[in-house]
Design an enzyme around this catalytic site. Structure first.
Site, mmCIF file in Angstrom:
data_model
loop_
_atom_site.group_PDB
_atom_site.id
_atom_site.type_symbol
_atom_site.label_atom_id
_atom_site.label_comp_id
_atom_site.label_asym_id
_atom_site.label_seq_id
_atom_site.Cartn_x
_atom_site.Cartn_y
_atom_site.Cartn_z
ATOM 1 N N GLY A 11 0.820 -1.218 0.000
ATOM 2 C CA GLY A 11 0.000 0.000 0.000
ATOM 3 C C GLY A 11 0.847 1.259 0.000
ATOM 4 O O GLY A 11 2.023 1.246 0.366
ATOM 5 N N ARG A 15 -2.385 8.462 3.805
ATOM 6 C CA ARG A 15 -2.540 9.413 4.920
ATOM 7 C C ARG A 15 -1.206 9.965 5.421
ATOM 8 O O ARG A 15 -1.184 10.931 6.184
ATOM 9 C CB ARG A 15 -3.313 8.759 6.072
ATOM 10 C CG ARG A 15 -4.810 8.704 5.801
ATOM 11 C CD ARG A 15 -5.508 7.817 6.803
ATOM 12 N NE ARG A 15 -5.418 8.347 8.164
ATOM 13 C CZ ARG A 15 -5.677 7.632 9.263
ATOM 14 N NH1 ARG A 15 -6.014 6.358 9.143
ATOM 15 N NH2 ARG A 15 -5.576 8.181 10.449
ATOM 16 N N GLY A 140 -11.073 -3.573 11.849
ATOM 17 C CA GLY A 140 -11.974 -4.707 11.765
ATOM 18 C C GLY A 140 -12.317 -5.170 13.176
ATOM 19 O O GLY A 140 -11.478 -5.115 14.073
ATOM 20 N N ASN A 170 -9.260 -6.404 15.364
ATOM 21 C CA ASN A 170 -8.313 -7.295 14.693
ATOM 22 C C ASN A 170 -7.040 -6.503 14.430
ATOM 23 O O ASN A 170 -7.070 -5.469 13.764
ATOM 24 C CB ASN A 170 -8.935 -7.768 13.372
ATOM 25 C CG ASN A 170 -7.912 -8.432 12.459
ATOM 26 O OD1 ASN A 170 -6.977 -9.075 12.936
ATOM 27 N ND2 ASN A 170 -8.113 -8.279 11.153
ATOM 28 N N ASN A 227 -0.333 5.070 10.385
ATOM 29 C CA ASN A 227 -1.063 5.511 9.196
ATOM 30 C C ASN A 227 -0.908 6.990 8.917
ATOM 31 O O ASN A 227 -1.401 7.485 7.917
ATOM 32 C CB ASN A 227 -2.565 5.204 9.356
ATOM 33 C CG ASN A 227 -2.811 3.711 9.479
ATOM 34 O OD1 ASN A 227 -2.363 2.935 8.644
ATOM 35 N ND2 ASN A 227 -3.485 3.314 10.543
ATOM 36 N N TYR A 386 41.436 26.359 0.981
ATOM 37 C CA TYR A 386 40.765 26.421 -0.325
ATOM 38 C C TYR A 386 41.249 27.634 -1.083
ATOM 39 O O TYR A 386 41.168 28.767 -0.575
ATOM 40 C CB TYR A 386 39.253 26.487 -0.084
ATOM 41 C CG TYR A 386 38.408 26.448 -1.322
ATOM 42 C CD1 TYR A 386 38.573 25.439 -2.269
ATOM 43 C CD2 TYR A 386 37.418 27.405 -1.546
ATOM 44 C CE1 TYR A 386 37.776 25.389 -3.397
ATOM 45 C CE2 TYR A 386 36.612 27.358 -2.667
ATOM 46 C CZ TYR A 386 36.792 26.352 -3.599
ATOM 47 O OH TYR A 386 36.004 26.305 -4.716
#
Ligand code: UD1
Ligand code: CA
Length: 463
Positions: A11, A15, A140, A170, A227, A386
């Site tokens: 996926g 979000r 779920g 779940n 998420n 430099y």
């Protein structure tokens, strides 16, 4: 029974509002999915198959070599994802198949062990992790019969009002009997509110066959999915605490658990002390008895035993034993500070080796330099490394005294036991034991204040 693991990670994670695939967001310095892989490994699985889809190449290349991947080019649901994984795994009929999601970084092996054990004839056809939560929105729901046996899972979007009132959710983490899983997957349809093939329907299907299911309750803190960016920060905070507590159990002193960040790949020896505001990122190593902080940001660096580092930034560098760094030093990269050396306030260093017992105490820039043992670099000295086109090296011997505000125009060499006068610009090599002075001779104008007084007076008379 031998165990194979499937990790669903196809996926996008819309979000998160990020171009980075969700499972590659970092928790304590590691991509989320790597934590899940580690949790699976902790159970002793003999193969790990990750289902990739969104950002497939990026996800696959972030995974260790011994983890396999399979491509789900269209995300038709969790049941479809596992179908693809099973095709890639081949025969799983004599295996337990652990199914995990790539977005649950806080999951630990102990919870998974509870799912894959017990073994033997009593083993349920499927075991799933569940959690009781005050706000089950979006999850779920776990359906149980009057005897408390799990008989199915209903998705939030498909649930009746009565089912929505169930607060056992779940977690999306399962251990299936391989043969039963294959059978259950064959039975799936996408006849539901989201037109997806739900893995959760396998649970209902198997229960309908009269097979035993087991719902193992766990703490939501461990199985919560990430998420959103807010979830990511929450997971990061939990992981940060876990890591800090682990090191404390190993004898590391930490002033404030909530104000240190220790990456998963950092190692800290017992007896080290971390004050508030310490961030150790990448693969750092802190030696015994070192005092780090307050406010030290270190990336992929070593801090040697008994060294003291305060209010400083250290990247890709190695601080030896008994060294003092800071306050307010910046070691940009490729810096090696040998034992007993000292880098003080407002000193910046890059690609520089500071010999044993040498000091750069105040307000200096040392870049592309080799500084010998027991050399003292005076306040404000600078390597002019430099020239506008190329970088050049400065070589400074042992026991040298570089006078304050010396400009060392590289390439240049200063021999052992030499000295430079304060304020000198040194553009030619200095011989061992010599004093080099490169500055305008001082001159004096006697009574100069009288001239100023005269000019002031003249101005007053004009106005
Ligand atoms: C799923 C469960 C839900 C459970 C929740 C726990 C289903 C149908 N529902 O819902 O019961 O409470 O997890 O967090 O399984 N994925 C794929 N390919 C797909 C679809 C998903 O690889 O085609 C991956 C996702 O990247 C993610 C994981 O599977 O890592 C879970 O998918 P997600 O869409 O988040 O499922 P939920 O709707 O949260
Ligand atoms: Ca989810």
């Amino acid at each position: 029974m031998a165990v194979k693991a499937v990790i669903m990670a196809a996926g996008q994670g819309t979000r998160m509002k990020s171009d980075l695939p969700k499972v590659l967001h970092l928790v304590a310095g590691r991509p989320m999915i790597q934590w899940v892989v580690d949790a699976a490994r902790g159970v002793g699985v003999d193969q790990i198959m990750v289902v990739v889809g969104f950002g497939a190449e990026a996800v696959a290349s972030a995974l260790p070599d011994d983890v396999d991947t399979c491509l789900q080019s269209e995300q038709l649901g969790t049941g479809h994802a596992v179908q693809i994984a099973i095709e890639a795994l081949g025969d799983v009929s004599s295996h337990t198949v652990l199914v995990l999601s790539g977005d649950t970084p806080l999951l630990q092996s102990a919870a998974l062990k509870a799912l894959v054990e017990p073994n033997g004839p009593d083993r349920p056809a499927a075991a799933l992790l569940t959690a009781e939560v005050p706000d089950p929105d979006g999850y779920g729901r776990v359906l149980r019969d009057e005897q408390g046996q799990v008989v199915g899972v209903v998705e939030h979007k498909d649930a009746t009002a009565g089912q929505l009132a169930i607060n056992e959710i779940n977690a999306g983490i399962y251990a299936f009997d391989g043969a039963r899983l294959v059978e259950g997957l064959r039975s799936l349809t996408n006849d539901n509110s989201q037109n997806e093939y739900y893995l959760t329907d396998v649970i209902g299907y198997l229960a309908n066959q009269g097979l035993a299911m087991s719902g193992v309750k766990t703490d939501i803190g461990e199985v919560a999915g990430v998420n959103s960016q807010a979830h990511l920060a929450d997971a990061g905070a939990v992981m940060r605490r876990r890591i800090a507590v682990d090191w404390m159990e190993n004898g590391v002193w930490i002033q404030d658990l909530d104000q240190v960040f220790i990456s998963a790949d950092t190692v800290i020896e017992p007896g080290a002390q971390l004050y508030a505001g310490v961030q150790l990122q990448g693969a750092c190593h802190v030696g015994a008895g070192a005092q780090v902080g307050p406010d030290v940001f270190a990336v992929d660096s070593r801090i040697g035993p008994r060294s003291v580092v305060t209010y400083s930034v250290i990247r890709d560098s190695a601080v030896g034993a008994d060294v003092r760094v800071g306050p307010y030093a910046s070691l940009r990269s490729g810096v090696v500070l040998e034992a007993g050396s000292k880098v003080g306030t407002f000193v910046e260093m890059k690609n520089t080796n500071l010999g044993e017992g040498a000091t750069v105490a105040h307000l200096s820039y040392m870049g592309d330099a080799n500084i010998g043992p027991d050399t003292n670099i005076g306040a404000g000295a600078i390597t002019c490394n430099y020239d506008g086109v190329d970088k050049h090296r400065t070589e400074i011997g042992a026991r040298v005294l570089i006078g304050s505000d010396t400009m060392l125009v590289a390439p240049v060499t200063v021999g052992d036991d030499a000295m430079t006068g304060a304020g000198s610009t040194i553009s030619r090599n200095v011989s061992a034991r010599a004093l080099a002075v490169g500055r305008a001779a001082q001159r004096e104008i006697a009574g100069y204040a009288d001239r100023i007084d005269k000019r002031r007076k003249a101005k007053e008379e004009r106005s």
